[in-house]
Design an enzyme around this catalytic site. Structure first.
Site, PDB file in Angstrom:
ATOM      1  N   ARG A  74      23.744 -19.907 -21.672  1.00 55.34           N
ATOM      2  CA  ARG A  74      25.188 -20.044 -22.723  1.00 55.34           C
ATOM      3  C   ARG A  74      25.319 -21.682 -22.749  1.00 55.34           C
ATOM      4  O   ARG A  74      26.333 -22.190 -22.046  1.00 55.34           O
ATOM      5  CB  ARG A  74      26.305 -19.270 -21.996  1.00 55.34           C
ATOM      6  N   GLN A  89      24.440 -20.873 -28.818  1.00 54.26           N
ATOM      7  CA  GLN A  89      25.850 -20.084 -29.324  1.00 54.26           C
ATOM      8  C   GLN A  89      25.421 -18.959 -30.458  1.00 54.26           C
ATOM      9  O   GLN A  89      25.869 -17.883 -30.281  1.00 54.26           O
ATOM     10  CB  GLN A  89      27.009 -20.796 -29.590  1.00 54.26           C
ATOM     11  N   ASP A  94      23.613 -15.758 -29.168  1.00 51.64           N
ATOM     12  CA  ASP A  94      24.194 -15.169 -27.905  1.00 51.64           C
ATOM     13  C   ASP A  94      24.723 -13.799 -28.454  1.00 51.64           C
ATOM     14  O   ASP A  94      25.722 -13.365 -28.953  1.00 51.64           O
ATOM     15  CB  ASP A  94      25.398 -15.954 -27.705  1.00 51.64           C
ATOM     16  N   SER A 139      27.991 -12.252 -26.746  1.00 54.08           N
ATOM     17  CA  SER A 139      29.117 -12.600 -27.428  1.00 54.08           C
ATOM     18  C   SER A 139      29.452 -11.813 -28.622  1.00 54.08           C
ATOM     19  O   SER A 139      30.525 -11.100 -28.891  1.00 54.08           O
ATOM     20  CB  SER A 139      29.443 -13.931 -27.431  1.00 54.08           C
ATOM     21  N   TYR A 161      30.435 -17.232 -16.425  1.00 53.44           N
ATOM     22  CA  TYR A 161      30.586 -15.923 -16.131  1.00 53.44           C
ATOM     23  C   TYR A 161      31.531 -16.162 -14.765  1.00 53.44           C
ATOM     24  O   TYR A 161      31.668 -17.071 -14.248  1.00 53.44           O
ATOM     25  CB  TYR A 161      29.359 -15.333 -15.574  1.00 53.44           C
TER      26      TYR A 161
END
Length: 375
Positions: free
Chosen positions: A121, A126, A129, A132, A229
């Site tokens: 991450r 991004q 991902d 997400s 996280y």
């Protein structure tokens, strides 16, 4: 080089790993693209649409799985692993940390396998991902599933016959799924509270109109990993957390559970005693049910009523929005592959010192190479 997209075979999986748009991009890069017939049916993408984008259609899985590069949504079955090309590349969501036997089989097959859920991450990654992109849709759908089971209206309504009070939501876990659940519940007119062990998300919760439930600000200063996280908390904190959540749940109509710890069982946030203390007719949607659940009363892939509370345990929630989920997942894969393309040779080249590749590669050259799995 041939890129292939097989039809997903695991139960309940309606998504597909390539969209017509990403197929066009792969073809423009110089790759041959083959799609197994029916691969896009669950996401409302006909074979003919893939053909128009430049792909060929294969009648069977063996033809597809033997390609140089295989793109999948779900981890492969044993039968699929046996059909993968030795020395080929697999890019997929593998749930690698909890499926070590499968990872070993991929290594034995000499497959270079990338687990997209392990992509670091970092800012540069991004757009790759999958956690997400899929969690965003899951958070939205969780609220809709809750409202479907709820036997009351959500927004405040002022009528000549009286006032309908707004529904009260509690979102447990303010990651991507939780934040989207907060936003969706607010748009529907609910009163929303949210809890997370990470104090950094308080501002995000409040910016969406939610009220942040704080337990012990001092104890949560170091509650987040470098990857963003939540960490597992101390037993003392867990006791304070349980008391606070139990208090809020007595005034809650709909609870949305989204809390997960990578590679570990989901933390129990709503106990049976807490469920007993909720109002009759309340609803709990447990997005963590596949990892054991944030509520032990939740049942995988079932909607059940216990102690007067409806518990929703749908598995693979993103697949319930297969069209959008597939498009986003496919774009994540395209963004992962694009930097690897050698424009002259029309092949993939790997810089094994790259942070993204090191973080996501689980098997290579017949070995398990990811530090979380090796040894």
């Amino acid at each position: 080089m041939k890129i292939a997209i097989p039809k997903e075979r695991r139960a309940g999986e309606a998504r597909v790993a390539a969209s017509p748009d990403t197929v066009k991009k792969y073809v423009q890069m110089g790759f041959e693209v083959v799609v197994e017939t029916g691969a896009g049916d669950g996401a409302s993408i006909a074979d003919s649409v893939y053909q128009e984008a430049g792909a060929s259609i294969a009648a069977d899985a063996a033809t597809v799985l033997g390609a140089d590069v295989v793109l999948k949504v779900q981890r492969p079955t044993d039968e699929e692993i046996a059909q993968l090309k030795e020395g080929g590349v697999l890019i997929s969501s593998l749930s690698a940390l909890t499926n070590k036997d499968m990872v070993q089989k991929l290594a034995e097959r000499k497959v270079t396998a990338f687990a997209m859920e392990l992509v670091p991450r970092i800012t540069r990654a991004q757009s790759m991902d999958i956690l997400s992109s899929q969690a965003n849709l899951a958070g939205y759908k969780a609220v809709l599933d809750a409202v479907h089971e709820f036997k009351r209206a959500v927004p405040m309504m002022m009528t000549a016959a009286g006032t309908v009070a707004p529904a009260r939501f509690l979102v447990l876990g303010a990651g991507v799924a939780g934040l989207q659940a907060i936003a969706t519940a607010k748009r529907l007119g609910g009163v929303v509270h949210a809890f997370d062990v990470r104090p950094a998300v308080k501002e995000q919760v409040e910016s969406l109109g939610g009220k942040f439930v704080e337990v012990d600000p001092e104890a949560t200063k170091d509650a987040e990993t470098k990857g963003g996280y939540a960490k597992e908390m101390s037993e003392d904190y867990k006791k304070k957390q349980a008391a606070k959540i139990a208090e809020v749940l007595t005034k809650t109509d709909i609870a949305i559970c989204t809390a997960l710890i990578p590679g570990k069982p989901a933390p129990v946030l709503i106990t049976e005693d807490m469920v007993k203390g909720m109002r009759p007719g309340s609803v709990i949607v447990d997005l963590a049910v596949e990892a054991g659940g944030n509520c032990p009363l939740s049942e995988f892939d079932r909607v059940v009523v216990k102690h007067g509370v409806t518990l929703v345990g749908h598995g693979n929630v993103p697949a319930r929005l297969a069209v959008d989920a597939s498009n986003l997942f496919a774009k994540n894969l395209l963004n992962f592959i694009s930097p690897l393309v050698d424009k002259e040779s029309k092949t993939l080249t790997f810089n094994w010192e790259d942070e993204i590749l090191k973080g996501s590669c689980v098997t290579r050259d017949g070995q398990i190479v990811h530090p979380a799995l090796a040894g």
